[in-house]
Design a protein around this motif. Structure first.
Motif, PDB file in Angstrom:
ATOM      1  N   SER A   1       0.067  -9.121 -13.768  1.00  0.00           N
ATOM      2  CA  SER A   1       0.256  -7.711 -13.404  1.00  0.00           C
ATOM      3  C   SER A   1      -0.940  -7.098 -12.687  1.00  0.00           C
ATOM      4  O   SER A   1      -0.830  -6.006 -12.134  1.00  0.00           O
ATOM      5  CB  SER A   1       0.520  -6.876 -14.662  1.00  0.00           C
TER       6      SER A   1
ATOM      7  N   PRO B   1      -2.906  -5.870 -10.059  1.00  0.00           N
ATOM      8  CA  PRO B   1      -2.496  -5.704  -8.653  1.00  0.00           C
ATOM      9  C   PRO B   1      -3.677  -5.902  -7.694  1.00  0.00           C
ATOM     10  O   PRO B   1      -4.250  -4.933  -7.192  1.00  0.00           O
ATOM     11  CB  PRO B   1      -1.969  -4.277  -8.616  1.00  0.00           C
TER      12      PRO B   1
ATOM     13  N   ARG C   1       0.142  -0.352  -0.033  1.00  0.00           N
ATOM     14  CA  ARG C   1       1.597  -0.178  -0.079  1.00  0.00           C
ATOM     15  C   ARG C   1       2.103   0.716   1.056  1.00  0.00           C
ATOM     16  O   ARG C   1       3.289   0.762   1.339  1.00  0.00           O
ATOM     17  CB  ARG C   1       2.005   0.421  -1.434  1.00  0.00           C
TER      18      ARG C   1
ATOM     19  N   LEU D   1       2.467  -5.920  -2.030  1.00  0.00           N
ATOM     20  CA  LEU D   1       1.167  -6.124  -2.673  1.00  0.00           C
ATOM     21  C   LEU D   1       0.864  -7.609  -2.762  1.00  0.00           C
ATOM     22  O   LEU D   1       0.924  -8.214  -3.836  1.00  0.00           O
ATOM     23  CB  LEU D   1       1.163  -5.509  -4.083  1.00  0.00           C
TER      24      LEU D   1
ATOM     25  N   ASP E   1      -4.978 -14.075  -6.574  1.00  0.00           N
ATOM     26  CA  ASP E   1      -3.564 -14.162  -6.974  1.00  0.00           C
ATOM     27  C   ASP E   1      -3.177 -15.594  -7.360  1.00  0.00           C
ATOM     28  O   ASP E   1      -2.379 -15.803  -8.286  1.00  0.00           O
ATOM     29  CB  ASP E   1      -2.655 -13.632  -5.857  1.00  0.00           C
TER      30      ASP E   1
ATOM     31  N   HIS F   1       3.174 -10.463 -11.490  1.00  0.00           N
ATOM     32  CA  HIS F   1       2.715 -10.277 -10.113  1.00  0.00           C
ATOM     33  C   HIS F   1       3.765  -9.520  -9.277  1.00  0.00           C
ATOM     34  O   HIS F   1       3.423  -8.677  -8.463  1.00  0.00           O
ATOM     35  CB  HIS F   1       2.421 -11.643  -9.486  1.00  0.00           C
TER      36      HIS F   1
ATOM     37  N   PRO G   1       4.487  -5.529 -11.564  1.00  0.00           N
ATOM     38  CA  PRO G   1       3.275  -5.253 -12.343  1.00  0.00           C
ATOM     39  C   PRO G   1       3.353  -3.948 -13.125  1.00  0.00           C
ATOM     40  O   PRO G   1       3.703  -2.906 -12.570  1.00  0.00           O
ATOM     41  CB  PRO G   1       2.180  -5.159 -11.265  1.00  0.00           C
TER      42      PRO G   1
ATOM     43  N   ALA H   1       1.148  -1.185 -11.689  1.00  0.00           N
ATOM     44  CA  ALA H   1       1.369  -0.638 -10.341  1.00  0.00           C
ATOM     45  C   ALA H   1       2.848  -0.264 -10.158  1.00  0.00           C
ATOM     46  O   ALA H   1       3.470  -0.595  -9.151  1.00  0.00           O
ATOM     47  CB  ALA H   1       0.921  -1.628  -9.277  1.00  0.00           C
TER      48      ALA H   1
ATOM     49  N   GLY I   1       5.301  -4.997  -6.971  1.00  0.00           N
ATOM     50  CA  GLY I   1       4.175  -5.863  -6.644  1.00  0.00           C
ATOM     51  C   GLY I   1       4.436  -6.772  -5.478  1.00  0.00           C
ATOM     52  O   GLY I   1       4.932  -6.346  -4.438  1.00  0.00           O
TER      53      GLY I   1
END
Ligand code: G3P
Length: 194
Positions: free
Chosen positions: A16, A18, A33, A40, A61, A92, A95, A98, A102
C-alpha cells in the motif's frame, strides 16, 4: 493462524505504500495522479517526472513485492512466498494510504516473482524489455511479460506458480483495460526514452 493473518496484513500494508505519490510530492511537489496516465506506478513516474524518479519508484515498488514474498522466512510462517506476496500486489493497486487508487500490479508482481522464481522473472523481464523496445508501449510489454511468466510456469514451474501467474495475467488485463482500449484506437502513450 494469528501470525499468518498478521503476515497477510503486513504484506498488504507494505504494498500500500504509494511510492509514486510520495516521490512526486516530496521530490517534485506534484501529485502524480494529475499527470500523464494518472497511474501511481513506475511508468507514469518515468513519463511525468523523468528517469531518476521513475527508476527510484520502480525499484522500490519491485522491492515491496520481494520483501512481502520474503515475509514467510522472516516471520517463520508456513505459507508459500508467492501467496504471501499477493496482498502486497493488491495493496499496490488498492492502497489504503492513497484512497485505494494505486498502480497496475506490474512492478510489485515482478518483485514477488523475482524472489520466488528468479528464472521466471528473467524470462518475463527480458520479454518486457524486448516488447517495450519494439512496440514503445509499456502496458503491452507488461501484459505480454505476464503471459510469458505464466507460460514459463506451465512448463518449468510448480502448481502455485502456474495458478498465481494465471491469476496475474487476468488481473493485469483488467488493470490495463483503459490502456488496451487506447492501444486499439491508437491513442496509447508511447515511451520517448528508448
Ligand atoms: O506499469 C504500468 C504500465 O504497464 C502502464 O502504465 O501509466 O502507461 O498506464 P501507464
Amino acid at each position: 493462524i494469528l501470525t499468518l493473518i498478521w503476515l497477510l496484513i503486513i504484506s498488504y500494508l507494505l504494498g500500500s505504500i504509494p511510492t509514486a505519490l510520495i516521490v512526486g510530492k516530496l521530490g517534485y511537489g506534484v501529485d502524480i495522479r494529475t499527470l500523464g496516465s494518472g497511474n501511481l506506478g513506475g511508468t507514469n513516474t518515468f513519463r511525468s517526472l523523468g528517469f531518476t524518479a521513475g527508476l527510484i519508484v520502480t525499484v522500490i515498488d519491485v522491492l515491496k513485492g520481494s520483501i512481502a514474498a520474503a515475509l514467510p522466512y522472516t516471520m517463520g510462517v508456513d505459507i508459500n512466498p508467492m501467496l504471501a506476496g499477493l496482498p502486497a500486489v493488491l495493496g499496490h493497486c488498492y492502497p489504503i494510504f492513497a484512497g485505494f487508487r494505486g498502480g497496475k500490479a506490474v512492478a510489485t508482481s515482478a518483485g514477488v516473482l523475482l524472489l520466488y522464481s528468479p528464472f521466471c522473472f528473467i524470462a518475463a523481464a527480458s520479454t518486457f524489455f524486448i516488447t517495450m523496445y519494439l512496440s514503445k508501449y509499456v502496458s503491452l510489454a507488461s501484459i505480454i511479460a505476464a503471459i510469458i511468466a505464466h507460460t514459463y510456469a506451465i512448463f518449468f514451474g510448480d502448481k502455485v506458480l502456474s495458478i498465481v501467474t494465471f491469476a496475474l495475467v487476468v488481473f493485469l488485463l483488467w488493470r490495463h483495460r483503459s490502456n488496451i482500449e487506447r492501444i486499439l484506437n491508437g491513442t496509447e502513450r508511447k515511451i520517448s526514452w528508448m
